[in-house]
Design a protein around this motif. Sequence first.
Motif, PDB file in Angstrom:
ATOM      1  N   ASN A 514       0.821  -1.209   0.000  1.00  0.00           N
ATOM      2  CA  ASN A 514       0.000   0.000   0.000  1.00  0.00           C
ATOM      3  C   ASN A 514       0.853   1.256   0.000  1.00  0.00           C
ATOM      4  O   ASN A 514       0.567   2.215  -0.707  1.00  0.00           O
ATOM      5  N   ASN A 515       1.907   1.254   0.808  1.00  0.00           N
ATOM      6  CA  ASN A 515       2.808   2.405   0.824  1.00  0.00           C
ATOM      7  C   ASN A 515       3.453   2.593  -0.542  1.00  0.00           C
ATOM      8  O   ASN A 515       3.543   3.706  -1.044  1.00  0.00           O
ATOM      9  N   ALA A 516       3.926   1.490  -1.115  1.00  0.00           N
ATOM     10  CA  ALA A 516       4.599   1.585  -2.417  1.00  0.00           C
ATOM     11  C   ALA A 516       3.663   2.239  -3.419  1.00  0.00           C
ATOM     12  O   ALA A 516       4.063   3.081  -4.223  1.00  0.00           O
ATOM     13  N   ALA A 517       2.382   1.851  -3.339  1.00  0.00           N
ATOM     14  CA  ALA A 517       1.404   2.422  -4.267  1.00  0.00           C
ATOM     15  C   ALA A 517       1.153   3.894  -3.947  1.00  0.00           C
ATOM     16  O   ALA A 517       1.171   4.749  -4.827  1.00  0.00           O
ATOM     17  N   ARG A 518       0.964   4.176  -2.658  1.00  0.00           N
ATOM     18  CA  ARG A 518       0.617   5.543  -2.262  1.00  0.00           C
ATOM     19  C   ARG A 518       1.737   6.531  -2.570  1.00  0.00           C
ATOM     20  O   ARG A 518       1.496   7.671  -2.901  1.00  0.00           O
ATOM     21  N   TYR A 519       2.973   6.070  -2.409  1.00  0.00           N
ATOM     22  CA  TYR A 519       4.076   7.007  -2.574  1.00  0.00           C
ATOM     23  C   TYR A 519       4.741   6.906  -3.947  1.00  0.00           C
ATOM     24  O   TYR A 519       5.883   7.253  -4.117  1.00  0.00           O
ATOM     25  N   THR A 520       3.952   6.361  -4.915  1.00  0.00           N
ATOM     26  CA  THR A 520       4.435   6.393  -6.292  1.00  0.00           C
ATOM     27  C   THR A 520       3.481   7.274  -7.084  1.00  0.00           C
ATOM     28  O   THR A 520       2.319   6.916  -7.275  1.00  0.00           O
ATOM     29  N   GLU A 545       9.709  -3.126  -3.679  1.00  0.00           N
ATOM     30  CA  GLU A 545      10.472  -2.035  -4.264  1.00  0.00           C
ATOM     31  C   GLU A 545       9.590  -1.206  -5.178  1.00  0.00           C
ATOM     32  O   GLU A 545       8.758  -1.748  -5.905  1.00  0.00           O
ATOM     33  N   ASP A 546       9.749   0.116  -5.108  1.00  0.00           N
ATOM     34  CA  ASP A 546       8.950   0.967  -6.007  1.00  0.00           C
ATOM     35  C   ASP A 546       9.848   2.017  -6.655  1.00  0.00           C
ATOM     36  O   ASP A 546      11.020   2.151  -6.299  1.00  0.00           O
ATOM     37  N   ASP A 547       9.274   2.742  -7.585  1.00  0.00           N
ATOM     38  CA  ASP A 547      10.023   3.816  -8.233  1.00  0.00           C
ATOM     39  C   ASP A 547       9.407   5.152  -7.878  1.00  0.00           C
ATOM     40  O   ASP A 547       9.341   6.070  -8.689  1.00  0.00           O
ATOM     41  N   ILE A 564       5.213   8.951  12.636  1.00  0.00           N
ATOM     42  CA  ILE A 564       6.147   9.725  11.811  1.00  0.00           C
ATOM     43  C   ILE A 564       5.598   9.791  10.399  1.00  0.00           C
ATOM     44  O   ILE A 564       5.223   8.780   9.815  1.00  0.00           O
ATOM     45  N   GLN A 565       5.528  11.006   9.889  1.00  0.00           N
ATOM     46  CA  GLN A 565       5.131  11.156   8.494  1.00  0.00           C
ATOM     47  C   GLN A 565       6.029  12.176   7.842  1.00  0.00           C
ATOM     48  O   GLN A 565       6.274  13.234   8.391  1.00  0.00           O
ATOM     49  N   VAL A 566       6.478  11.803   6.695  1.00  0.00           N
ATOM     50  CA  VAL A 566       7.191  12.790   5.925  1.00  0.00           C
ATOM     51  C   VAL A 566       6.075  13.621   5.286  1.00  0.00           C
ATOM     52  O   VAL A 566       4.940  13.167   5.220  1.00  0.00           O
ATOM     53  N   GLU A 567       6.400  14.827   4.849  1.00  0.00           N
ATOM     54  CA  GLU A 567       5.358  15.713   4.319  1.00  0.00           C
ATOM     55  C   GLU A 567       4.393  14.972   3.382  1.00  0.00           C
ATOM     56  O   GLU A 567       4.807  14.120   2.599  1.00  0.00           O
ATOM     57  N   GLY A 574      -3.484   9.369   2.355  1.00  0.00           N
ATOM     58  CA  GLY A 574      -4.123   8.928   3.551  1.00  0.00           C
ATOM     59  C   GLY A 574      -3.449   7.947   4.442  1.00  0.00           C
ATOM     60  O   GLY A 574      -3.888   6.818   4.558  1.00  0.00           O
ATOM     61  N   GLY A 575      -2.429   8.313   5.164  1.00  0.00           N
ATOM     62  CA  GLY A 575      -1.980   7.454   6.261  1.00  0.00           C
ATOM     63  C   GLY A 575      -1.944   8.305   7.505  1.00  0.00           C
ATOM     64  O   GLY A 575      -2.081   9.513   7.443  1.00  0.00           O
ATOM     65  N   ILE A 576      -1.748   7.638   8.638  1.00  0.00           N
ATOM     66  CA  ILE A 576      -1.593   8.418   9.862  1.00  0.00           C
ATOM     67  C   ILE A 576      -0.234   8.127  10.494  1.00  0.00           C
ATOM     68  O   ILE A 576       0.013   8.409  11.650  1.00  0.00           O
ATOM     69  N   GLY A 577       0.635   7.563   9.718  1.00  0.00           N
ATOM     70  CA  GLY A 577       2.008   7.385  10.208  1.00  0.00           C
ATOM     71  C   GLY A 577       2.178   6.202  11.132  1.00  0.00           C
ATOM     72  O   GLY A 577       3.030   6.223  11.997  1.00  0.00           O
ATOM     73  N   ILE A 578       1.372   5.167  10.948  1.00  0.00           N
ATOM     74  CA  ILE A 578       1.587   4.013  11.821  1.00  0.00           C
ATOM     75  C   ILE A 578       1.826   2.725  11.054  1.00  0.00           C
ATOM     76  O   ILE A 578       2.203   1.722  11.636  1.00  0.00           O
ATOM     77  N   GLY A 579       1.635   2.774   9.746  1.00  0.00           N
ATOM     78  CA  GLY A 579       1.772   1.544   8.958  1.00  0.00           C
ATOM     79  C   GLY A 579       3.121   0.887   9.158  1.00  0.00           C
ATOM     80  O   GLY A 579       3.207  -0.314   9.431  1.00  0.00           O
ATOM     81  N   LEU A 580       4.177   1.672   9.052  1.00  0.00           N
ATOM     82  CA  LEU A 580       5.524   1.091   9.162  1.00  0.00           C
ATOM     83  C   LEU A 580       5.851   0.720  10.604  1.00  0.00           C
ATOM     84  O   LEU A 580       6.535  -0.273  10.848  1.00  0.00           O
ATOM     85  N   ALA A 581       5.354   1.541  11.550  1.00  0.00           N
ATOM     86  CA  ALA A 581       5.593   1.220  12.964  1.00  0.00           C
ATOM     87  C   ALA A 581       4.980  -0.140  13.272  1.00  0.00           C
ATOM     88  O   ALA A 581       5.581  -0.988  13.937  1.00  0.00           O
ATOM     89  N   GLY A 604      12.939   6.354  -5.666  1.00  0.00           N
ATOM     90  CA  GLY A 604      12.273   5.111  -5.307  1.00  0.00           C
ATOM     91  C   GLY A 604      12.683   4.605  -3.942  1.00  0.00           C
ATOM     92  O   GLY A 604      13.623   5.129  -3.334  1.00  0.00           O
ATOM     93  N   SER A 605      11.942   3.620  -3.450  1.00  0.00           N
ATOM     94  CA  SER A 605      12.219   3.073  -2.118  1.00  0.00           C
ATOM     95  C   SER A 605      12.176   1.562  -2.172  1.00  0.00           C
ATOM     96  O   SER A 605      11.562   0.970  -3.059  1.00  0.00           O
ATOM     97  N   ARG A 606      12.828   0.995  -1.181  1.00  0.00           N
ATOM     98  CA  ARG A 606      12.833  -0.454  -1.109  1.00  0.00           C
ATOM     99  C   ARG A 606      12.754  -0.846   0.353  1.00  0.00           C
ATOM    100  O   ARG A 606      13.461  -0.285   1.191  1.00  0.00           O
TER     101      ARG A 606
HETATM  102  P1  ADP Z   1       1.728   6.714   6.579  1.00  0.00           P
HETATM  103  O1  ADP Z   1       0.426   6.355   7.157  1.00  0.00           O
HETATM  104  O2  ADP Z   1       2.054   8.151   6.690  1.00  0.00           O
HETATM  105  O3  ADP Z   1       2.003   6.123   5.246  1.00  0.00           O
HETATM  106  P2  ADP Z   1       3.715   4.842   7.408  1.00  0.00           P
HETATM  107  O4  ADP Z   1       4.181   4.460   8.767  1.00  0.00           O
HETATM  108  O5  ADP Z   1       3.189   3.770   6.544  1.00  0.00           O
HETATM  109  O6  ADP Z   1       2.710   6.015   7.608  1.00  0.00           O
HETATM  110  O7  ADP Z   1       4.915   5.532   6.692  1.00  0.00           O
HETATM  111  C1  ADP Z   1       5.609   6.558   7.334  1.00  0.00           C
HETATM  112  C2  ADP Z   1       6.206   7.523   6.350  1.00  0.00           C
HETATM  113  O8  ADP Z   1       7.217   6.858   5.607  1.00  0.00           O
HETATM  114  C3  ADP Z   1       5.230   7.989   5.297  1.00  0.00           C
HETATM  115  O9  ADP Z   1       4.563   9.150   5.741  1.00  0.00           O
HETATM  116  C4  ADP Z   1       6.082   8.266   4.097  1.00  0.00           C
HETATM  117  O10 ADP Z   1       6.601   9.577   4.166  1.00  0.00           O
HETATM  118  C5  ADP Z   1       7.259   7.334   4.256  1.00  0.00           C
HETATM  119  N1  ADP Z   1       7.125   6.162   3.365  1.00  0.00           N
HETATM  120  C6  ADP Z   1       6.612   4.953   3.650  1.00  0.00           C
HETATM  121  N2  ADP Z   1       6.670   4.131   2.588  1.00  0.00           N
HETATM  122  C7  ADP Z   1       7.229   4.837   1.581  1.00  0.00           C
HETATM  123  C8  ADP Z   1       7.539   4.545   0.202  1.00  0.00           C
HETATM  124  N3  ADP Z   1       7.310   3.340  -0.353  1.00  0.00           N
HETATM  125  N4  ADP Z   1       8.100   5.549  -0.533  1.00  0.00           N
HETATM  126  C9  ADP Z   1       8.323   6.763   0.005  1.00  0.00           C
HETATM  127  N5  ADP Z   1       8.058   7.091   1.299  1.00  0.00           N
HETATM  128  C10 ADP Z   1       7.502   6.136   2.063  1.00  0.00           C
END
Ligand code: ADP
Length: 748
Positions: A514-520, A545-547, A564-567, A574-581, A604-606
């Motif tokens: 989902n993140n890979a999709a959202r941040y591409t 991995e995404d581009d 934590i959310q990057v801008e 739509g995230g609230i910064g907990i998916g990765l946590a 891109g990210s991996r």
């Molecule tokens: P969010 O709900 O904001 O996506 P996550 O915990 O999933 O929260 O991710 C935290 C932050 O990490 C995101 O706000 C985003 O800035 C960065 N991030 C996560 N996945 C990716 C990705 N595939 N590419 C770029 N940035 C990412």
Amino acid sequence: MAAPDFRQLFEAAPGLYSVLDREFRTVAVSDAYLRATMTRREDLIGRSVFKAFPPSPQDPEGKGQAAVREVLERALREGAPQMLALQRYDVRRPAEQGGGFERRYWNARVTPLRGPGGEVEHLLCSVEDATDRAHDARLHKVMNIDAIGVMFWDREATLISANDAFLRWSGYTQEEIATGGLSWKTFTPPEYYAASVHELDEMRTTGRIGPYEKEYMAKGGERRWMLFVGAALDDGPIVEYAIDISARKAAEAARRESDERYRRLFDSIDAGFCVLEIIYDGARPVDYRFLEVNPAFERLTGLHDPTRKTMREHVPEHEQHWFDSYARVAETGEPKRFVGEAKALMGGWYEVFAFRVGGAGSRKVGVLFNDITARMRAEQALKEASQRKDEFLATLAHELRNPLAPIRNAVSILRLREESDEALQMVRQLIERQVRHLVRLVDDLLDVSRITFGKVSLKRERLDLRAVARETVAASEALLAAGGHRFSVELGAEPVWVDGDPVRLAQVISNLINNAARYTPASRRPAPIRLSVAAKGAQACIDVEDDGIGIEPALLERIFEPFIQVERFEAGSGGIGIGLALAKALVQLHGGRISAHSEGPGKGSRFVVSLPRAEAPEAAEAAAPSAVPLRAASRRFLVVDDNVDATVSQAELLRMLGHEVETAYDGQSALRKAQAFRPEVVLLDLGMPGMDGFEVARRLRATPEGRHVLLVAQTGWGQEEDRKRTKAAGFDVHLAKPVDVDALMGLL
Ligand code: ADP
């Protein structure tokens, strides 16, 4: 035969004689005496000896004269012979021999001579030149001990002779010594002189010198520390030994300086410091005595002048653990760092470093400590605030689920209506997608808070990670494809076994996808999101991995922290910064690791998850249950929930699926309806006011009509203990809200 000329005889005698009258005028003198004193008879006869022998410049006080006068006067007074040993009395050299004075030492015997009336009329002085004795060459041999200075002094503390070691230290020559004039004073730094005069006096009365340590001054003014010891010899001179102790003194001074530095440090540091000695009662440490404390100690403990007393005398209630801790340090010799509370002392918290002072068997302990009460209180407050936040989030997540249930039901109803209006269909799909997203967010939030409270336990099984990945992709593919994303999945030919919870691992993978999709961004979407699963050594790896937009290097670690959310890069992405946590926490629960990689923004990210690999299972896994048709045989349902919307929508949905449905909004009416309606399935909410779901379940099970019904708990509380409780209350099934209609039908 004529009587011998006594005068001539006297004058020619080999001894050194002179005869004085009562006024100490010379009456007669032997030739030898004249030679020894470098005088002429005509200069002496009829003159006072003291006039004839004036003091030398080296004896300005006339000590030699005074000593001689005293002996002469005593002889007159007592009328008995007197002795004078090794008395210095310098003699004048005649001008034709160069003038000046020569240093001389004398032994003298004074014999009173009585006249016809028995009165002492004259004094016979028999003198011996002892100067050579003082210079005796043999002494030098004895004296030539390296590293020990040997000196001979006369009674006036003038140097008679000295050995080579002394010469080396003093910088004077043997000739300079012989010429005379080097006195005790010469070698004594001015500031010590008074003390040294005192030492000299002491020597005169006791006949002994030292031992004492004293600074000694050489010719050039340089100083060294010496140890002196000496004694007065019977025949007059003083022998003194000196040992150079400068090196030792320097070491001592350095040590003192360092001690002083530490003492100053010790006095000025903020930390409290003390040395204490443990007091035992048998084998049990019961108290300790303060041996030493610094000023900060008193400030930090409030104990005044603590070293007079023991701890228990100051504070009888001081906690036993302090005595135990320090005793352990003394017994084991292992330094210890700990935080301890001292309620009775200051009601505070102390951070302590304790170490044994001295070797094994020592009962002394050095303690360095800080008052951290303020910090502990702040931490406590922070902990409480954080706890409240966690509790709030748990409640929030739970409460958010309640409204989601009726919405989800309503959407399902819409779907069943098979709406022909395209616009409505689109809207329905939109709501469906958004609700699914919302449910996912709420689920994640709930999971994070559960993990925080340690309430998540894995239901592990031996599974092929490829299957989990495949199913997760299948579940999200359609949705992501709708957003224009493509997938490339690489799963390999061999199974990748791990011991894991399939639901949780699917959650991790779906979060990453989902993140890979959202941040591409759309512009990059031709490039597929790449998912691979592979065994690498002892690890099973999932690689996503995404581009997309990539990640700043500085943020790579931080993005795993909760909230934590990057801008925001796309409004509503739509995230609230907990998916990765959450992903990280779940991976860690599995004993694995997750890491993020990116070459930077736009690159891109991996994300790589590695889990411990497991052995292949012995038997093949059971086949997955086949899909359940949505429309099953018609059943009688009773839906009980105090949330009217939830109840009505769920009832409507069930009716549309061809079931017969009754509803109730509280426990009492639920029991009544059950009796009348005889349902086959009861969907029961747990958290109702008045009679809660557990009670309703228990009562229902006690009735004949309730004994065999399928009792389903529907609740926001999906935790393990809740499941145990529902089971105990008689429920058959426990479903977390919002209940998915497919899941419900699957049960039947
Ligand atoms: P969010 O709900 O904001 O996506 P996550 O915990 O999933 O929260 O991710 C935290 C932050 O990490 C995101 O706000 C985003 O800035 C960065 N991030 C996560 N996945 C990716 C990705 N595939 N590419 C770029 N940035 C990412």
